[in-house]
Design an enzyme around this catalytic site. Structure first.
Site, PDB file in Angstrom:
ATOM      1  N   HIS A 118     -14.377  10.420   2.708  1.00 10.53           N
ATOM      2  CA  HIS A 118     -13.524  10.100   1.568  1.00 10.53           C
ATOM      3  C   HIS A 118     -12.628  11.286   1.258  1.00 10.53           C
ATOM      4  CE1 HIS A 118     -15.519   6.373   0.705  1.00 10.53           C
ATOM      5  NE2 HIS A 118     -16.673   6.996   0.877  1.00 10.53           N
ATOM      6  N   ALA A 155     -11.967   0.995  -1.105  1.00 10.75           N
ATOM      7  CA  ALA A 155     -12.736   0.342  -2.176  1.00 10.75           C
ATOM      8  C   ALA A 155     -13.890  -0.509  -1.636  1.00 10.75           C
ATOM      9  CB  ALA A 155     -11.794  -0.508  -3.029  1.00 10.75           C
ATOM     10  N   ASN A 166     -13.448   5.488   6.515  1.00  8.22           N
ATOM     11  CA  ASN A 166     -13.127   5.507   5.091  1.00  8.22           C
ATOM     12  C   ASN A 166     -12.832   4.056   4.731  1.00  8.22           C
ATOM     13  OD1 ASN A 166     -12.272   5.727   2.502  1.00  8.22           O
ATOM     14  ND2 ASN A 166     -10.738   7.317   2.881  1.00  8.22           N
ATOM     15  N   TYR A 223      -4.718  11.522  -4.488  1.00 10.37           N
ATOM     16  CA  TYR A 223      -4.939  11.482  -3.045  1.00 10.37           C
ATOM     17  C   TYR A 223      -4.060  12.444  -2.235  1.00 10.37           C
ATOM     18  CZ  TYR A 223      -7.582   7.318  -4.251  1.00 10.37           C
ATOM     19  OH  TYR A 223      -8.487   6.450  -4.804  1.00 10.37           O
ATOM     20  N   ARG A 251       2.002   7.110  -3.070  1.00  9.77           N
ATOM     21  CA  ARG A 251       1.652   6.827  -4.474  1.00  9.77           C
ATOM     22  C   ARG A 251       0.445   7.672  -4.870  1.00  9.77           C
ATOM     23  NH1 ARG A 251       2.345   0.947  -3.837  1.00  9.77           N
ATOM     24  NH2 ARG A 251       4.472   0.793  -3.056  1.00  9.77           N
ATOM     25  N   GLU A 311     -19.305   8.538   7.148  1.00 14.43           N
ATOM     26  CA  GLU A 311     -18.459   8.039   6.053  1.00 14.43           C
ATOM     27  C   GLU A 311     -17.615   9.202   5.554  1.00 14.43           C
ATOM     28  OE1 GLU A 311     -20.801   6.243   2.964  1.00 14.43           O
ATOM     29  OE2 GLU A 311     -19.112   6.148   1.580  1.00 14.43           O
ATOM     30  N   ARG A 366     -15.917  10.914  -9.825  1.00 16.16           N
ATOM     31  CA  ARG A 366     -14.937   9.966 -10.363  1.00 16.16           C
ATOM     32  C   ARG A 366     -15.635   8.911 -11.235  1.00 16.16           C
ATOM     33  NH1 ARG A 366     -10.851   8.072  -5.912  1.00 16.16           N
ATOM     34  NH2 ARG A 366      -9.786   7.390  -7.811  1.00 16.16           N
ATOM     35  N   PRO A 402      -8.736  -0.676   2.932  1.00 15.10           N
ATOM     36  CA  PRO A 402      -7.622  -1.163   2.125  1.00 15.10           C
ATOM     37  C   PRO A 402      -6.858  -0.091   1.372  1.00 15.10           C
ATOM     38  CG  PRO A 402      -9.734  -1.795   1.172  1.00 15.10           C
ATOM     39  CD  PRO A 402     -10.016  -1.265   2.544  1.00 15.10           C
ATOM     40  N   ASN A 403      -5.552  -0.246   1.417  1.00 10.93           N
ATOM     41  CA  ASN A 403      -4.573   0.558   0.667  1.00 10.93           C
ATOM     42  C   ASN A 403      -4.391   1.979   1.182  1.00 10.93           C
ATOM     43  OD1 ASN A 403      -3.873  -1.532  -1.183  1.00 10.93           O
ATOM     44  ND2 ASN A 403      -5.871  -1.248  -2.125  1.00 10.93           N
TER      45      ASN A 403
HETATM   46  O1  CA2 Z   1     -11.439   8.931  -1.831  1.00 11.63           O
HETATM   47  C1  CA2 Z   1     -11.350   8.050  -0.968  1.00 11.63           C
HETATM   48  O2  CA2 Z   1     -11.084   8.284   0.204  1.00 11.63           O
HETATM   49  C2  CA2 Z   1     -11.531   6.575  -1.378  1.00 11.63           C
HETATM   50  O3  CA2 Z   1     -12.163   5.896  -0.295  1.00 11.63           O
HETATM   51  C3  CA2 Z   1     -10.141   6.031  -1.605  1.00 11.63           C
HETATM   52  C4  CA2 Z   1     -10.171   4.582  -2.105  1.00 11.63           C
HETATM   53  C5  CA2 Z   1     -11.077   4.450  -3.325  1.00 11.63           C
HETATM   54  O4  CA2 Z   1     -11.166   3.091  -3.714  1.00 11.63           O
HETATM   55  C6  CA2 Z   1     -12.467   4.980  -3.053  1.00 11.63           C
HETATM   56  O5  CA2 Z   1     -13.227   4.879  -4.233  1.00 11.63           O
HETATM   57  C7  CA2 Z   1     -12.408   6.436  -2.611  1.00 11.63           C
HETATM   58  C8  CA2 Z   1      -8.744   4.133  -2.495  1.00 11.63           C
HETATM   59  C9  CA2 Z   1      -7.819   4.081  -1.313  1.00 11.63           C
HETATM   60  C10 CA2 Z   1      -6.453   3.713  -1.770  1.00 11.63           C
HETATM   61  O6  CA2 Z   1      -5.594   4.806  -1.509  1.00 11.63           O
HETATM   62  C11 CA2 Z   1      -4.413   4.878  -2.166  1.00 11.63           C
HETATM   63  C12 CA2 Z   1      -3.574   5.887  -1.772  1.00 11.63           C
HETATM   64  C13 CA2 Z   1      -2.377   6.047  -2.379  1.00 11.63           C
HETATM   65  C14 CA2 Z   1      -1.997   5.196  -3.394  1.00 11.63           C
HETATM   66  C15 CA2 Z   1      -2.832   4.184  -3.779  1.00 11.63           C
HETATM   67  C16 CA2 Z   1      -4.052   4.013  -3.159  1.00 11.63           C
END
Ligand code: CA2
Length: 158
Positions: free
Chosen positions: A103, A80, A77, A26, A21, A101, A110, A13-14
């Site tokens: 990330h 969340a 990946n 990221y 963003r 896995e 974090r 997701p996302n």
């Molecule tokens: O660090 C990672 O790759 C995560 O999997 C990214 C997830 C986060 O919930 C994990 O804890 C760690 C979030 C992905 C959402 O990515 C976004 C990218 C740009 C703007 C908003 C969200």
């Protein structure tokens, strides 16, 4: 001729928002950039990769289930869902797919709610904290692991 290793790359997701963003967390690289770079790594390694992204847990579970027989391994990946999804953990464990896995961020550096991964215990390993490079190194590590395991099997049989 030896069959080429096939790896399924799943993003949760996302992650389609990457590069648009929260660049401070990221980075500015988009998911399309990451997928293009994985295709390049795959060409260099002489393997096949297929990349998919979904915001839906059930879709990710279905893809993992369908990967049996079609793919040799999984780079994931789960976003969340990493921290919440017993369904994804069970899907990986149930299929027996070898998974890495990955990330973008170092989840251990974090918020505490990101420190636990439901998937880590059923994956071969994890690469986290290296931005987009986590994917490429995760892919390389998994392919190396699959080849070493295959070599071990050949040695056992001979
Ligand atoms: O660090 C990672 O790759 C995560 O999997 C990214 C997830 C986060 O919930 C994990 O804890 C760690 C979030 C992905 C959402 O990515 C976004 C990218 C740009 C703007 C908003 C969200």
């Amino acid at each position: 001729m030896r069959k080429r290793i096939r790896i399924l790359v799943l993003n949760g997701p996302n992650l389609q928002l990457l590069g648009t963003r929260e660049p401070d967390v990221y980075g500015r690289v988009t998911l399309a950039d990451i997928e293009a770079s994985l295709q390049q790594t795959a060409n260099e390694l002489g393997i096949i990769v297929e990349c998919r992204q979904s915001n839906h847990e059930g879709q990710l579970v279905d893809w993992i289930g369908e990967a049996v027989g079609a793919f040799d391994g999984l780079v994931i990946n789960a976003g969340a869902y990493t921290h919440t999804s017993l369904a994804l953990r069970d899907a990986i464990a149930g299929t027996g797919l070898s998974a890495c896995e990955v990330h973008l961020s170092n989840i251990m550096a974090r918020e505490t709610f990101r420190h636990e991964s439901r998937l880590a215990g059923v994956c071969v390993g994890m690469v986290a904290g290296f931005g987009a490079a986590s994917y490429s190194w995760g892919l390389q590590a998994l392919v190396h692991w699959l080849k070493s395991r295959e070599y071990g099997e050949i040695l056992k049989q001979s």
